[in-house]
Write a protein that holds these residues in place. Structure first.
Motif, mmCIF file in Angstrom:
data_model
loop_
_atom_site.group_PDB
_atom_site.id
_atom_site.type_symbol
_atom_site.label_atom_id
_atom_site.label_comp_id
_atom_site.label_asym_id
_atom_site.label_seq_id
_atom_site.Cartn_x
_atom_site.Cartn_y
_atom_site.Cartn_z
ATOM 1 N N GLN A 39 -6.233 1.175 -5.443
ATOM 2 C CA GLN A 39 -5.886 0.245 -5.921
ATOM 3 C C GLN A 39 -6.330 -1.027 -5.415
ATOM 4 O OE1 GLN A 39 -1.431 -0.196 -5.862
ATOM 5 N NE2 GLN A 39 -1.454 -0.268 -7.919
ATOM 6 N N HIS A 40 -6.373 -1.134 -4.272
ATOM 7 C CA HIS A 40 -6.969 -2.523 -3.416
ATOM 8 C C HIS A 40 -8.315 -2.585 -3.739
ATOM 9 C CE1 HIS A 40 -7.151 -5.610 -0.433
ATOM 10 N NE2 HIS A 40 -8.110 -4.764 0.050
ATOM 11 N N CYS A 41 -8.901 -1.439 -3.588
ATOM 12 C CA CYS A 41 -10.618 -1.548 -3.716
ATOM 13 C C CYS A 41 -11.113 -2.012 -5.018
ATOM 14 C CB CYS A 41 -11.368 -0.361 -3.044
ATOM 15 S SG CYS A 41 -10.948 0.012 -1.537
ATOM 16 N N MET A 42 -10.406 -1.353 -6.099
ATOM 17 C CA MET A 42 -10.698 -1.523 -7.454
ATOM 18 C C MET A 42 -10.526 -2.858 -7.695
ATOM 19 S SD MET A 42 -12.129 1.120 -8.126
ATOM 20 C CE MET A 42 -12.534 2.375 -7.011
ATOM 21 N N ALA A 43 -9.245 -3.568 -7.307
ATOM 22 C CA ALA A 43 -8.850 -4.713 -7.703
ATOM 23 C C ALA A 43 -9.875 -5.872 -6.919
ATOM 24 C CB ALA A 43 -7.355 -5.031 -7.273
ATOM 25 N N GLU A 44 -10.641 -5.676 -5.881
ATOM 26 C CA GLU A 44 -11.495 -6.577 -5.357
ATOM 27 C C GLU A 44 -12.634 -7.058 -6.297
ATOM 28 O OE1 GLU A 44 -13.075 -5.268 -1.733
ATOM 29 O OE2 GLU A 44 -11.015 -5.337 -0.750
ATOM 30 N N GLU A 45 -12.773 -8.238 -6.302
ATOM 31 C CA GLU A 45 -13.949 -8.609 -7.497
ATOM 32 C C GLU A 45 -15.095 -8.921 -6.494
ATOM 33 O OE1 GLU A 45 -12.876 -11.217 -10.273
ATOM 34 O OE2 GLU A 45 -10.939 -10.373 -10.773
ATOM 35 N N PHE A 97 -1.501 10.602 0.444
ATOM 36 C CA PHE A 97 -1.406 10.241 -1.015
ATOM 37 C C PHE A 97 -1.397 8.816 -1.409
ATOM 38 C CE2 PHE A 97 -1.629 14.871 -2.158
ATOM 39 C CZ PHE A 97 -3.014 15.295 -2.005
ATOM 40 N N ALA A 98 -0.188 8.375 -0.925
ATOM 41 C CA ALA A 98 0.325 7.205 -1.241
ATOM 42 C C ALA A 98 -0.598 6.187 -0.476
ATOM 43 C CB ALA A 98 1.651 6.658 -0.559
ATOM 44 N N ILE A 99 -1.136 6.397 0.841
ATOM 45 C CA ILE A 99 -2.008 5.419 1.450
ATOM 46 C C ILE A 99 -3.501 5.320 0.524
ATOM 47 C CG2 ILE A 99 -3.511 5.161 3.348
ATOM 48 C CD1 ILE A 99 -0.680 6.232 4.878
ATOM 49 N N ILE A 100 -3.885 6.517 0.250
ATOM 50 C CA ILE A 100 -5.137 6.547 -0.359
ATOM 51 C C ILE A 100 -4.899 5.898 -1.943
ATOM 52 C CG2 ILE A 100 -6.886 7.952 -1.593
ATOM 53 C CD1 ILE A 100 -6.231 10.022 0.783
ATOM 54 N N ALA A 101 -3.909 6.027 -2.494
ATOM 55 C CA ALA A 101 -3.654 5.593 -3.779
ATOM 56 C C ALA A 101 -3.595 3.946 -3.705
ATOM 57 C CB ALA A 101 -2.254 5.901 -4.359
ATOM 58 N N THR A 102 -2.924 3.513 -2.660
ATOM 59 C CA THR A 102 -3.066 1.954 -2.433
ATOM 60 C C THR A 102 -4.439 1.480 -2.159
ATOM 61 O OG1 THR A 102 -0.793 2.045 -1.525
ATOM 62 C CG2 THR A 102 -2.018 0.300 -1.026
ATOM 63 N N GLY A 103 -4.986 2.252 -1.240
ATOM 64 C CA GLY A 103 -6.403 1.818 -0.852
ATOM 65 C C GLY A 103 -7.390 1.842 -2.223
ATOM 66 N N ASP A 105 -21.777 -1.616 -2.267
ATOM 67 C CA ASP A 105 -20.641 -1.387 -1.585
ATOM 68 C C ASP A 105 -19.334 -0.626 -2.270
ATOM 69 O OD1 ASP A 105 -21.580 -3.074 0.403
ATOM 70 O OD2 ASP A 105 -20.753 -5.114 -0.682
ATOM 71 N N ARG A 106 -19.088 -0.831 -3.637
ATOM 72 C CA ARG A 106 -18.555 0.013 -4.486
ATOM 73 C C ARG A 106 -18.925 1.325 -4.426
ATOM 74 N NH1 ARG A 106 -17.227 -3.041 -9.999
ATOM 75 N NH2 ARG A 106 -17.503 -4.932 -8.951
ATOM 76 N N ASP A 107 -19.976 1.732 -4.383
ATOM 77 C CA ASP A 107 -20.397 3.423 -4.336
ATOM 78 C C ASP A 107 -19.890 3.672 -2.782
ATOM 79 O OD1 ASP A 107 -21.473 3.268 -6.771
ATOM 80 O OD2 ASP A 107 -23.494 2.829 -6.101
ATOM 81 N N ARG A 108 -20.156 2.972 -1.781
ATOM 82 C CA ARG A 108 -19.701 3.507 -0.187
ATOM 83 C C ARG A 108 -18.395 3.436 -0.319
ATOM 84 N NH1 ARG A 108 -24.287 0.337 0.743
ATOM 85 N NH2 ARG A 108 -22.926 -1.635 1.447
ATOM 86 N N MET A 109 -17.673 2.492 -0.730
ATOM 87 C CA MET A 109 -16.387 2.581 -0.561
ATOM 88 C C MET A 109 -15.475 3.929 -1.438
ATOM 89 S SD MET A 109 -13.435 1.710 0.492
ATOM 90 C CE MET A 109 -13.912 -0.105 1.113
ATOM 91 N N ARG A 110 -16.054 4.042 -2.859
ATOM 92 C CA ARG A 110 -15.800 5.269 -3.420
ATOM 93 C C ARG A 110 -15.959 6.545 -2.731
ATOM 94 N NH1 ARG A 110 -17.789 8.892 -6.777
ATOM 95 N NH2 ARG A 110 -16.935 10.044 -8.402
ATOM 96 N N THR A 111 -16.917 6.769 -2.043
ATOM 97 C CA THR A 111 -17.547 7.761 -1.284
ATOM 98 C C THR A 111 -16.646 8.050 -0.286
ATOM 99 O OG1 THR A 111 -19.761 7.687 -1.931
ATOM 100 C CG2 THR A 111 -19.320 8.821 -0.058
ATOM 101 N N ARG A 112 -16.186 6.945 0.472
ATOM 102 C CA ARG A 112 -14.991 7.047 1.552
ATOM 103 C C ARG A 112 -13.779 7.699 1.051
ATOM 104 N NH1 ARG A 112 -15.305 1.600 4.616
ATOM 105 N NH2 ARG A 112 -13.888 2.601 5.912
ATOM 106 N N LEU A 113 -13.437 6.793 -0.177
ATOM 107 C CA LEU A 113 -11.981 7.049 -0.684
ATOM 108 C C LEU A 113 -12.058 8.437 -0.839
ATOM 109 C CD1 LEU A 113 -11.365 3.791 -2.425
ATOM 110 C CD2 LEU A 113 -10.130 4.872 -0.328
ATOM 111 N N GLU A 114 -13.022 9.014 -1.764
ATOM 112 C CA GLU A 114 -13.256 10.409 -2.143
ATOM 113 C C GLU A 114 -12.923 11.410 -0.904
ATOM 114 O OE1 GLU A 114 -16.496 13.070 -4.224
ATOM 115 O OE2 GLU A 114 -15.970 11.200 -4.955
ATOM 116 N N LYS A 115 -13.890 11.132 0.305
ATOM 117 C CA LYS A 115 -13.757 11.878 1.197
ATOM 118 C C LYS A 115 -12.224 11.844 1.730
ATOM 119 C CE LYS A 115 -15.760 12.636 5.614
ATOM 120 N NZ LYS A 115 -16.815 11.943 6.793
#
Length: 92
Positions: free
Chosen positions: A64-70, A56-62, A76-86
């Protein structure tokens, strides 16, 4: 997705994993010595929680990192969200 964690976050996760590694070695020894089933199960549950927390700590960091990227494209955001959700659901 790269594992990009701050030094303090990485240290915390590694400490959790090292403790879990020690607990697993202890469980193996308990089984080899024929220890009580209840004691073994209690230790297995503790290791499971430690591994879950590390994940969970690794996922939370991911997250945080992904949401901070502008500047990410919505796709890309949708794909990243899907990957993190999985990943998150794989620990649930």
């Amino acid at each position: 997705m790269e594992l990009d964690m701050a030094a303090e976050e990485l240290k915390s996760v590694l400490n959790r994993l090292r403790r879990a590694q020690g607990q697993i070695a202890g469980i193996i020894k308990m089984i080899e010595e024929g220890r009580d089933c209840e004691d073994v199960i209690t230790q297995l549950a503790a290791v499971s929680r430690a591994l879950d927390r590390a994940g969970f700590a690794i996922i939370a960091t991911g997250l945080q990192h992904c949401m901070a990227e502008e500047g990410q494209v919505d796709g890309d955001r949708d794909r990243m969200r899907t990957r993190l959700e999985k990943l998150f659901l794989s620990l649930a």
